[in-house]
Design a protein around this motif. Structure first.
Motif, PDB file in Angstrom:
ATOM      1  N   GLY A  85      -2.460  12.742  -4.855  1.00 25.74           N
ATOM      2  CA  GLY A  85      -2.740  11.759  -3.808  1.00 25.74           C
ATOM      3  C   GLY A  85      -2.391  12.281  -2.435  1.00 25.74           C
ATOM      4  N   GLY A 111      -2.748  10.572   0.561  1.00 26.12           N
ATOM      5  CA  GLY A 111      -2.727   9.512   1.581  1.00 26.12           C
ATOM      6  C   GLY A 111      -1.548   9.755   2.522  1.00 26.12           C
ATOM      7  N   GLU A 131      -6.127  15.716  -3.638  1.00 24.62           N
ATOM      8  CA  GLU A 131      -6.733  14.482  -3.129  1.00 24.62           C
ATOM      9  C   GLU A 131      -8.130  14.361  -3.731  1.00 24.62           C
ATOM     10  OE1 GLU A 131      -6.092  11.614  -1.434  1.00 24.62           O
ATOM     11  OE2 GLU A 131      -8.214  11.245  -1.822  1.00 24.62           O
ATOM     12  N   GLN A 132      -8.372  13.210  -4.361  1.00 24.04           N
ATOM     13  CA  GLN A 132      -9.653  13.046  -5.056  1.00 24.04           C
ATOM     14  C   GLN A 132     -10.857  12.951  -4.112  1.00 24.04           C
ATOM     15  OE1 GLN A 132      -9.326   9.378  -7.266  1.00 24.04           O
ATOM     16  NE2 GLN A 132      -9.195   8.111  -5.444  1.00 24.04           N
ATOM     17  N   LEU A 175      -2.572   0.612  11.727  1.00 29.23           N
ATOM     18  CA  LEU A 175      -1.259   0.500  11.094  1.00 29.23           C
ATOM     19  C   LEU A 175      -0.235   0.304  12.200  1.00 29.23           C
ATOM     20  CD1 LEU A 175      -1.159   3.533   8.609  1.00 29.23           C
ATOM     21  CD2 LEU A 175      -1.639   1.142   8.049  1.00 29.23           C
ATOM     22  N   ARG A 217      -5.117   4.355  11.003  1.00 30.68           N
ATOM     23  CA  ARG A 217      -4.642   5.126   9.847  1.00 30.68           C
ATOM     24  C   ARG A 217      -5.256   6.526   9.856  1.00 30.68           C
ATOM     25  NH1 ARG A 217      -6.332   6.615   4.794  1.00 30.68           N
ATOM     26  NH2 ARG A 217      -4.765   6.621   3.138  1.00 30.68           N
ATOM     27  N   PHE A 230      -6.455  14.196 -10.022  1.00 31.93           N
ATOM     28  CA  PHE A 230      -5.443  14.248 -11.075  1.00 31.93           C
ATOM     29  C   PHE A 230      -5.923  13.418 -12.271  1.00 31.93           C
ATOM     30  CE2 PHE A 230      -2.187  11.658 -13.101  1.00 31.93           C
ATOM     31  CZ  PHE A 230      -1.410  12.634 -13.696  1.00 31.93           C
ATOM     32  N   GLY A 278      -1.272   5.927  -4.932  1.00 26.13           N
ATOM     33  CA  GLY A 278      -1.635   4.592  -4.479  1.00 26.13           C
ATOM     34  C   GLY A 278      -1.538   3.483  -5.516  1.00 26.13           C
ATOM     35  N   ALA A 290      -7.647  -9.986   2.853  1.00 25.94           N
ATOM     36  CA  ALA A 290      -7.559  -9.625   4.278  1.00 25.94           C
ATOM     37  C   ALA A 290      -8.947  -9.293   4.826  1.00 25.94           C
ATOM     38  CB  ALA A 290      -6.636  -8.414   4.448  1.00 25.94           C
ATOM     39  N   ARG A 321     -10.764  -7.401   7.927  1.00 25.25           N
ATOM     40  CA  ARG A 321     -10.386  -6.383   8.903  1.00 25.25           C
ATOM     41  C   ARG A 321     -11.552  -6.111   9.839  1.00 25.25           C
ATOM     42  NH1 ARG A 321     -10.013  -1.684   7.690  1.00 25.25           N
ATOM     43  NH2 ARG A 321     -10.907  -1.563   5.608  1.00 25.25           N
ATOM     44  N   LEU A 349      -5.801  -8.473  -1.796  1.00 17.05           N
ATOM     45  CA  LEU A 349      -4.460  -7.874  -1.695  1.00 17.05           C
ATOM     46  C   LEU A 349      -3.679  -8.029  -2.994  1.00 17.05           C
ATOM     47  CD1 LEU A 349      -3.689  -9.125   1.912  1.00 17.05           C
ATOM     48  CD2 LEU A 349      -4.233  -6.782   1.234  1.00 17.05           C
ATOM     49  N   LEU A 358       6.022   7.656  -5.540  1.00 21.51           N
ATOM     50  CA  LEU A 358       6.403   7.164  -4.207  1.00 21.51           C
ATOM     51  C   LEU A 358       5.274   6.338  -3.598  1.00 21.51           C
ATOM     52  CD1 LEU A 358       4.824   8.990  -1.923  1.00 21.51           C
ATOM     53  CD2 LEU A 358       6.738  10.510  -2.144  1.00 21.51           C
ATOM     54  N   ALA A 402       4.156  -5.221   7.709  1.00 20.04           N
ATOM     55  CA  ALA A 402       3.636  -3.943   8.235  1.00 20.04           C
ATOM     56  C   ALA A 402       4.543  -2.770   7.832  1.00 20.04           C
ATOM     57  CB  ALA A 402       3.472  -4.021   9.759  1.00 20.04           C
ATOM     58  N   GLN A 403       4.865  -2.699   6.543  1.00 23.97           N
ATOM     59  CA  GLN A 403       5.841  -1.703   6.097  1.00 23.97           C
ATOM     60  C   GLN A 403       5.354  -0.806   4.957  1.00 23.97           C
ATOM     61  OE1 GLN A 403       9.195  -0.747   6.979  1.00 23.97           O
ATOM     62  NE2 GLN A 403       8.502  -1.666   8.872  1.00 23.97           N
ATOM     63  N   GLY A 404       4.138  -1.028   4.411  1.00 26.33           N
ATOM     64  CA  GLY A 404       3.724  -0.233   3.239  1.00 26.33           C
ATOM     65  C   GLY A 404       3.727   1.261   3.522  1.00 26.33           C
ATOM     66  N   ALA A 463       6.486   4.316   2.530  1.00 25.40           N
ATOM     67  CA  ALA A 463       6.046   5.574   1.904  1.00 25.40           C
ATOM     68  C   ALA A 463       6.621   6.770   2.676  1.00 25.40           C
ATOM     69  CB  ALA A 463       4.520   5.644   1.861  1.00 25.40           C
TER      70      ALA A 463
END
Ligand SMILES: Cc1cc2nc3c(=O)[nH]c(=O)nc-3n(C[C@H](O)[C@H](O)[C@H](O)COP(=O)(O)OP(=O)(O)OC[C@H]3O[C@@H](n4cnc5c(N)ncnc54)[C@H](O)[C@@H]3O)c2cc1C
Length: 398
Positions: free
Chosen positions: A7, A9, A30-31, A42, A104, A129, A159, A181, A183, A272, A289, A301-303, A307
């Motif tokens: 991953g 991200g 990363e896929q 963010l 982001r 993976f 993720g 959500a 956006r 969500l 993680l 606003a902490q995701g 990480a």
């Protein structure tokens, strides 16, 4: 150690940089066939900035980050301000680092660029993976194209729907939170007089709320509108929703929000999900993680910030004990309480922002409005445990 990270991200790239800084060899899988402009705005609070600074990424985001002067809360329908709290100076003085808003994709690109400069070829795109097998003192990492990599440690930073987590903990589905959500992004210059304030603004209302921020160095308004939906829609950064449905949800709300939804090129939607805290994040040569370990609602606003904290604490934990698994246990012990507290805080924020009754509004918003005017430090103090945390100092002190 040789570390493979599933991953690429925000969490996976930050982990790669942190592990590399601590002397390990890293390979990120990363896929996605290439890094594209996915995602939206963010907010990165001072605790996240500190990690980005330690990773050497803050210079790369100097132009694309926006530094809001204040955070505020307004009633969604009337636009009336409930409170406004100064943020720019307070963040630096009280929590020792800035509070920023950023796309982001801009943050992701900065992390990828620094990684490529320091460790060319560490990030492999189009690499998915599949499964892992722990053999003696190594982990074999199998890719879907048949390739096998041998490593000392596999990090699952893949993720919400993490395959690494599914293999470690058994397959189960993330929990639909009952929230969806909307956006949208809209250029400030097109919005003219109908531009939302250049703050981090939470617009609250009955059973829904919205947040407006600025990204692209202040040139673009970022809108996230959280509404309650009994049935989950699709989940992901790229799902395009019906503009008419978004407008219907926010009908009668402040015209500045309607203007953003009407001006945006596309309106995206995202069901969500979260998970209850996991009993463990690791087994022998494998560790989790970010969203793979603790997905959460975006209402604090902490995701991504959590990480980033994970990434630093994991890298600094390795080598603290002679046996790898003991270091992984130390990482889990350090992180689980904090990540779980942020997860549950995010869920309760969402409920608080959705006050339906007049009494609920008076009891919740009234004291906040008074405190912000008479004793703003009371509200700032409530954020100390989140924004004041310094993972770099914390891990040095050990
Ligand atoms: C609407 C919304 C607003 C948000 N706002 C904020 C905010 O203001 N501040 C904040 O801190 N957080 C915010 N978040 C949360 C934040 O976006 C996430 O917590 C964060 O992106 C998680 O990062 P991650 O690296 O753990 O996971 P992800 O970003 O999901 O990255 C996982 C990566 O793994 C890759 N991957 C998956 N499976 C495989 C595989 N099998 N093989 C190889 N690669 C794989 C994926 O392609 C992806 O690139 C928000 C979230 C939403 C939905």
């Amino acid at each position: 150690m040789k570390v493979v990270i599933a991953g690429g991200g925000i969490g996976g790239l930050a982990a790669a940089l942190a592990l590399h800084a601590h002397g390990h060899e890293v390979q990120v899988l990363e896929q996605a066939p290439e890094l594209t402009e996915i995602g939206a705005g963010l907010q990165i609070s001072p605790n996240g900035w500190r990690v980005l600074d330690a990773l050497g990424v803050t210079e790369k985001i100097a132009e694309t980050a926006f530094f809001p002067e204040a955070i505020e809360m307004r009633l969604g329908e009337s636009g009336k301000q409930i409170f406004r709290l100064e943020m720019a100076t307070t963040a630096r003085k009280r929590w020792g680092a800035p509070y920023i808003q950023i796309h982001r994709a801009d943050l992701h690109r900065a992390l990828a660029t620094v990684l490529e400069e320091r460790f060319p070829g560490a990030l492999r795109t189009g690499a998915t993976f599949d499964i892992y097998a722990i053999e003696k003192n190594k982990v074999e990492v199998y890719l879907t194209d048949g390739e096998t990599l041998i490593a000392d440690l596999l990090v699952g930073a893949d993720g919400l729907h993490s395959n690494v987590r599914a293999q470690m903990m058994g397959p189960d589905l993330p929990r639909y939170t009952g929230f969806m959500a909307w956006r949208a992004l809209a250029p400030v210059e097109v919005l003219g007089d109908l531009v939302p304030p250049s703050t981090a603004c939470v617009w609250v209302g009955q059973n829904q709320h919205a947040v407006t921020t600025r990204i692209h160095g202040g040139k673009t308004v970022n809108f996230v509108g959280m509404v309650e939906r009994p049935e989950p829609a699709q989940e992901g950064w790229r799902i395009v929703g019906e503009r008419a449905d978004a407008l219907a949800d926010f009908e009668g709300w402040d015209p500045r929000l309607e203007a953003v939804l009407k001006t945006a090129e596309k309106v995206h939607c995202w069901a969500l999900f979260d998970r209850a805290p996991l009993p463990q994040w690791h087994e022998r040569h494998v560790v989790l993680l970010g969203d793979a370990a603790h997905p959460m609602l975006p209402s604090m606003a902490q995701g991504a910030v959590q990480a980033l904290e994970d990434a630093w604490v994991l890298a600094a934990s390795l080598g603290q004990h002679p046996i790898l698994e003991e270091s992984l246990s130390a990482y889990f012990a350090k992180r689980i309480g904090r990540a779980s507290r942020v997860q549950s805080g995010s869920a309760s924020n969402a409920r608080m922002f959705h006050q339906a009754s007049g009494l609920g509004k008076a009891l919740f918003y009234g004291p906040m409005s008074i405190a912000a005017r008479l004793a703003p430090w009371v509200l700032h103090r409530r954020q100390d445990w989140v924004y004041g945390y310094d993972p770099i100092k914390d891990m040095k002190a050990r």
